[in-house]
Design a protein around this motif. Structure first.
Motif, short mmCIF file in Angstrom:
data_model
loop_
_atom_site.label_atom_id
_atom_site.label_comp_id
_atom_site.label_asym_id
_atom_site.label_seq_id
_atom_site.Cartn_x
_atom_site.Cartn_y
_atom_site.Cartn_z
N PRO A 142 42.46 35.80 50.17
CA PRO A 142 42.65 37.04 49.15
C PRO A 142 41.52 38.20 49.19
CG PRO A 142 42.26 34.91 48.27
CD PRO A 142 42.05 34.53 49.54
N ILE A 143 41.71 39.37 49.42
CA ILE A 143 40.83 40.36 49.38
C ILE A 143 40.85 41.41 48.09
CG2 ILE A 143 40.17 40.46 51.82
CD1 ILE A 143 42.29 43.07 51.98
N ALA A 144 42.14 41.32 47.65
CA ALA A 144 42.42 42.35 46.37
C ALA A 144 43.25 41.93 45.64
CB ALA A 144 42.47 43.70 46.85
N ARG A 145 43.69 42.51 44.48
CA ARG A 145 44.82 42.34 43.71
C ARG A 145 45.38 43.94 43.44
NH1 ARG A 145 46.26 37.19 41.04
NH2 ARG A 145 47.65 37.83 39.47
N TYR A 150 54.76 44.94 42.17
CA TYR A 150 56.23 44.66 42.38
C TYR A 150 57.19 44.77 41.23
CZ TYR A 150 54.71 42.21 46.68
OH TYR A 150 53.99 41.83 47.75
N PRO A 151 58.25 45.10 41.24
CA PRO A 151 59.16 44.97 40.10
C PRO A 151 59.51 43.36 39.89
CG PRO A 151 60.30 45.38 42.29
CD PRO A 151 58.96 45.38 42.54
N LYS A 161 56.80 44.11 35.60
CA LYS A 161 55.97 44.46 37.02
C LYS A 161 55.04 43.09 37.21
CE LYS A 161 56.97 48.66 37.76
NZ LYS A 161 57.62 48.99 38.92
N GLU A 162 55.01 42.99 38.56
CA GLU A 162 54.09 41.76 38.90
C GLU A 162 52.98 42.39 39.80
OE1 GLU A 162 55.90 38.40 40.63
OE2 GLU A 162 53.99 37.41 41.07
N ASP A 163 51.85 41.70 39.53
CA ASP A 163 50.80 42.09 40.59
C ASP A 163 50.96 41.70 42.06
OD1 ASP A 163 49.44 43.06 38.23
OD2 ASP A 163 47.82 41.43 38.29
N SER A 168 44.34 38.79 53.69
CA SER A 168 44.05 39.54 55.09
C SER A 168 43.27 38.51 56.00
CB SER A 168 42.74 40.49 54.96
OG SER A 168 41.82 40.93 55.66
N ALA A 169 43.54 38.65 57.37
CA ALA A 169 42.82 37.93 58.07
C ALA A 169 41.99 38.32 59.51
CB ALA A 169 43.65 36.51 58.76
N GLN A 170 41.11 38.07 60.16
CA GLN A 170 40.68 38.86 61.32
C GLN A 170 41.46 38.30 62.52
OE1 GLN A 170 38.22 40.87 61.87
NE2 GLN A 170 38.05 41.04 59.55
N VAL A 171 42.24 39.05 63.45
CA VAL A 171 42.93 38.57 64.46
C VAL A 171 42.36 37.51 65.26
CG1 VAL A 171 44.50 39.36 66.47
CG2 VAL A 171 44.39 40.76 64.21
#
Ligand SMILES: CC(C)(COP(=O)(O)OP(=O)(O)OC[C@H]1O[C@@H](n2cnc3c(N)ncnc32)[C@H](O)[C@@H]1OP(=O)(O)O)[C@@H](O)C(=O)NCCC(=O)NCCS
Length: 183
Positions: A142-145, A150-151, A161-163, A168-171
């Motif tokens: 996780p990197i952010a919220r 989202y509906p 609404k939902e957060d 993320s990941a490094q390839v």
């Protein structure tokens, strides 16, 4: 783009979840099947037009098929500058729970490498605990919220609404972690 990912493309063929399924580029003729799965698995599904637009925009779009070429799942990812944004990944209900998402995630990782992307990222509903766990196991963190992204429906069935959880990941990390062969 060689989108077909077979067990022999991996260092450890035994780790491939299924050789009865394969991946190929999504075609306009797949859109009905894709939209049908989408409507079955999401409370707020993409429209058929959203998938058609993704094809038109030349996003990466693959379908997972069985030996009869029946569409069982799909993945859509949008290329960016040195990054690839995973927009949608889904399996038909009957094919969930068998680890088949790994085939699609591996294909996306290989496409990211082919694009020269260094970063893969996605948004997911925190309430989608299966998906969050799949991504964590695969190597995303996780990197952010994003607040109210989202509906949703509240407990009384009213619009809410939902957060979004941004992961993320490094390839390079994913290629190593998954033992994916060099090109
Ligand atoms: C999220 C998804 C792509 C995961 O793919 P998958 O190949 O089925 O994942 P796995 O087989 O590794 O299963 C992941 C976990 O969910 C559980 N699970 C998956 N499908 C399930 C189902 N239909 N019923 C109950 N549990 C299920 C598995 O038991 C596993 O649990 P664990 O983490 O405790 O081991 C797939 O479930 C799906 O298409 N879901 C609907 C669409 C969606 O939510 N996409 C992600 C949007 S961000």
């Amino acid at each position: 783009m060689n989108a077909r990912l077979r067990p022999e493309d991996r260092d450890d063929p035994a780790a491939a979840p299924s050789s009865a399924h394969g991946l190929r580029p999504m075609l306009p003729t797949d859109l009905d099947a894709v939209a049908q799965i989408e409507a079955a698995v999401y409370p707020f599904p993409w429209s058929r037009g959203n998938f058609a637009d993704s094809l038109g925009a030349q996003y990466h779009a693959l379908v997972l098929t069985d030996t009869q070429d029946t569409v069982c799942g799909y993945v859509v990812a949008m290329p960016g500058v040195e990054e690839l944004h995973l927009l949608n990944i889904a399996l038909a209900p009957a094919t969930q729970g068998q680890g088949l998402s790994l085939l699609m995630l591996d294909a996306v990782t290989l496409l990211a490498r082919a694009d020269g992307a260094h970063l893969l990222w996605l948004e997911v509903r925190p309430s989608n605990v299966h998906a969050v766990r799949v991504y964590e196991r695969y190597g995303f963190y996780p990197i952010a919220r994003r607040r109210d992204y989202y509906p949703a429906l509240d407990a009384q069935g009213r619009a809410a609404k939902e957060d979004a959880l941004v992961m993320s990941a490094q390839v390079g990390d994913l290629l190593q972690r998954r033992g994916l062969n060099p090109a």
